[in-house]
Design an enzyme around this catalytic site. Structure first.
Site, PDB file in Angstrom:
ATOM      1  N   HIS A   1      46.561  57.360  69.048  1.00  0.00           N
ATOM      2  CA  HIS A   1      47.097  58.558  68.391  1.00  0.00           C
ATOM      3  C   HIS A   1      48.354  58.219  67.580  1.00  0.00           C
ATOM      4  CE1 HIS A   1      44.924  61.601  71.241  1.00  0.00           C
ATOM      5  NE2 HIS A   1      44.105  60.786  70.607  1.00  0.00           N
TER       6      HIS A   1
ATOM      7  N   GLU B   1      51.313  59.445  67.479  1.00  0.00           N
ATOM      8  CA  GLU B   1      52.597  59.379  68.202  1.00  0.00           C
ATOM      9  C   GLU B   1      52.797  57.992  68.836  1.00  0.00           C
ATOM     10  OE1 GLU B   1      50.199  61.587  68.363  1.00  0.00           O
ATOM     11  OE2 GLU B   1      50.847  63.530  69.125  1.00  0.00           O
TER      12      GLU B   1
ATOM     13  N   CYS C   1      49.685  61.756  75.050  1.00  0.00           N
ATOM     14  CA  CYS C   1      50.813  61.314  74.219  1.00  0.00           C
ATOM     15  C   CYS C   1      52.136  61.805  74.803  1.00  0.00           C
ATOM     16  CB  CYS C   1      50.657  61.859  72.798  1.00  0.00           C
ATOM     17  SG  CYS C   1      49.386  60.999  71.893  1.00  0.00           S
TER      18      CYS C   1
ATOM     19  N   SER D   1      18.732  70.694  32.377  1.00  0.00           N
ATOM     20  CA  SER D   1      20.209  70.613  32.325  1.00  0.00           C
ATOM     21  C   SER D   1      20.749  69.945  33.571  1.00  0.00           C
ATOM     22  CB  SER D   1      20.763  72.026  32.259  1.00  0.00           C
ATOM     23  OG  SER D   1      20.119  72.796  33.270  1.00  0.00           O
TER      24      SER D   1
ATOM     25  N   TRP E   1      23.019  67.732  34.140  1.00  0.00           N
ATOM     26  CA  TRP E   1      24.480  67.738  34.208  1.00  0.00           C
ATOM     27  C   TRP E   1      25.044  68.769  33.262  1.00  0.00           C
ATOM     28  CZ3 TRP E   1      23.369  62.060  34.060  1.00  0.00           C
ATOM     29  CH2 TRP E   1      23.409  61.522  35.345  1.00  0.00           C
TER      30      TRP E   1
ATOM     31  N   ARG F   1      33.144  63.735  47.021  1.00  0.00           N
ATOM     32  CA  ARG F   1      32.102  63.211  47.906  1.00  0.00           C
ATOM     33  C   ARG F   1      32.701  62.200  48.880  1.00  0.00           C
ATOM     34  NH1 ARG F   1      26.994  61.848  43.879  1.00  0.00           N
ATOM     35  NH2 ARG F   1      26.408  64.003  43.432  1.00  0.00           N
TER      36      ARG F   1
ATOM     37  N   THR G   1      16.327  70.711  44.347  1.00  0.00           N
ATOM     38  CA  THR G   1      17.126  69.802  43.519  1.00  0.00           C
ATOM     39  C   THR G   1      16.561  68.385  43.595  1.00  0.00           C
ATOM     40  OG1 THR G   1      19.081  71.165  43.766  1.00  0.00           O
ATOM     41  CG2 THR G   1      19.472  68.857  43.226  1.00  0.00           C
TER      42      THR G   1
ATOM     43  N   ASP H   1      15.636  66.875  40.110  1.00  0.00           N
ATOM     44  CA  ASP H   1      16.617  65.933  39.539  1.00  0.00           C
ATOM     45  C   ASP H   1      16.495  64.508  40.082  1.00  0.00           C
ATOM     46  OD1 ASP H   1      17.557  68.185  38.332  1.00  0.00           O
ATOM     47  OD2 ASP H   1      19.425  68.321  39.461  1.00  0.00           O
TER      48      ASP H   1
ATOM     49  N   GLU I   1      25.705  70.321  47.330  1.00  0.00           N
ATOM     50  CA  GLU I   1      25.453  70.275  45.887  1.00  0.00           C
ATOM     51  C   GLU I   1      23.994  70.634  45.683  1.00  0.00           C
ATOM     52  OE1 GLU I   1      27.038  66.918  43.723  1.00  0.00           O
ATOM     53  OE2 GLU I   1      28.036  66.214  45.526  1.00  0.00           O
TER      54      GLU I   1
END
Ligand SMILES: NC(=O)c1ccc[n+]([C@@H]2O[C@H](COP(=O)([O-])OP(=O)(O)OC[C@H]3O[C@@H](n4cnc5c(N)ncnc54)[C@H](OP(=O)(O)O)[C@@H]3O)[C@@H](O)[C@H]2O)c1
Length: 372
Positions: free
Chosen positions: A54, A56, A88, A172, A174, A188, A200, A204, A300
């Site tokens: 951790h 700390e 911790c 289309s 892009w 991403r 998609t 695509d 996306e």
């Protein structure tokens, strides 16, 4: 009262904490700075990944003897329970820290104030709330997981000025400019998984990978594709690139997917078919992703999956790129019917930011659904 040195130290601790983005889940991102007795920087650290030491503990080790009598400035209440690592709070008490400045208490019910109580009982002066808004924002994925047991979903979408996401014939691919697309690759890289719909994939044939330069980056987020049919047409790129790919389908569909599951890294998750809709319960998908250590997902997808996610109130934040072009009424609208009907029911954004992104305009914010 906090000093100027402590404010500067907290800003640094927040910056350090952010280096753990995408690798600490289901743990929070945490940064810590140690100031010596005279208020000078003596050491620092951050939580690098789940299971690693951790923040700390690293900060105490880097400050050495200067921890004794010094101040720890930390973005989250220190833990007081035995998890993968020891508490911790014990390390802080042992190191002889005399004051601790904490940005936010830990929303984990095993902690929420108990760590602070332990430190106070040991005679350490505790100050809480410094830059707490920034610390809360930094750990939104962690807080969302504690509240819902689901992954945090960001919906990324590129729109024309008239709110269309694709031309009628799907030509289309892009809409946004080069600069926006480079920005998307950075987005991403900051999440643990990318999500899209079979529509998609069929239209695509996307790679859905991180390419910060011309080549594939070393760390690739998991790729998730949802389908109710298991039909991906002739698309292969999403399955062929190195890394883990999850195909999420209703029960009974996996048997049709053997040609994909023979590819290394590709796995199929089956869910009970959701009565009343064609496809799987997306909430169940995000509970499973979270339970497998995937805290943040960037979606996306086309209008079908994007709309379903909004309808099911599963989108937590949006990144909307608006490009200076018009696709006309025959283009695909960004969202299908969401059942809003009345202005009282609109979906709103909060903590909104607007900026230029090359020739596009980027709007980002957290989604607020009507609560009653
Ligand atoms: N402008 C942008 O930002 C953007 C981004 C991505 C895509 N696009 C465009 O969008 C177009 C494609 O749109 P689209 O609406 O067809 O694609 P999509 O939303 O990506 O995919 C829709 C498909 O996802 C699957 N699906 C959705 N919800 C599901 C659930 N609950 N359970 C199981 N499967 C589920 C279904 O697959 P099955 O049919 O297999 O059941 C559904 O047909 C393309 O032209 C693409 O270029 C635009």
């Amino acid at each position: 009262m906090v000093s100027q040195a402590e404010i500067q130290a907290m800003k640094k601790a927040l910056k350090l904490a952010a280096y753990g983005r995408g690798s600490t889940f289901p743990n929070p991102m945490v940064g810590a700075v140690i100031l010596d007795r005279d208020g000078n920087h003596a050491g620092d650290g951050f939580h690098r990944k789940c299971g690693a030491p951790h923040a700390e503990v690293i900060a105490i080790a880097s400050a050495g003897d200067a921890s004794t009598g010094g101040t720890m400035v930390v973005t989250l209440e220190p833990c007081c329970h035995h998890g993968r690592t020891g508490p911790c709070t014990d390390e802080i008490i042992r190191a002889g820290i005399s004051r601790i400045v904490i940005a936010m208490t830990d929303p984990d019910p095993r902690m929420s104030g108990r760590g602070i109580e332990q430190l106070e009982s040991a005679g350490i002066e505790v100050e809480t709330g410094l830059l707490s808004g920034k610390a809360c924002e930094l750990n939104r994925v962690y807080r969302h997981y504690l509240e819902t047991s689901r992954s945090w979903i960001t919906l990324k979408i590129a729109l024309s000025l008239d709110g269309r996401t694709a031309a009628a014939d799907g030509s289309s691919r892009w809409i946004s400019c080069d600069k926006s697309r480079r920005r998307v690759h950075r987005k991403r890289a900051s999440v643990q998984a990318l999500l899209t719909g079979a529509g998609t994939v069929r239209k695509d044939d996307p790679e859905l990978t991180v390419r910060l330069t011309d080549t594939l980056s070393d760390r690739q987020p998991v790729r998730i594709v949802v389908s109710s049919t298991g039909d991906f047409g002739d698309s292969w790129k999403i399955f062929r690139n190195p890394g883990r790919v999850i195909i999420a389908v209703p029960e009974g569909v996996a048997v049709r997917l053997t040609e994909y599951t023979s590819i290394p890294g590709v796995e199929v998750w089956e869910f009970p078919a959701d009565p009343g809709i064609q496809g799987i319960n997306l909430s169940a998908l995000f509970e499973r992703t979270a339970s497998e250590g995937i805290g943040s997902i960037l979606c996306e997808a086309g209008s079908d999956l994007s709309s379903r996610l909004l309808k099911d109130e599963l989108v937590n934040s949006v990144s909307i790129f608006t490009a200076p072009l018009i696709l006309g009424g025959e283009g695909r609208p960004a969202f299908e019917r969401l059942g809003i009907g009345n202005i009282e029911n609109v979906i709103k954004l909060e903590n909104v930011s607007f900026r230029r992104s090359g020739s596009d305009f980027l709007t980002e914010g957290c989604v607020v659904y009507r609560t009653d």
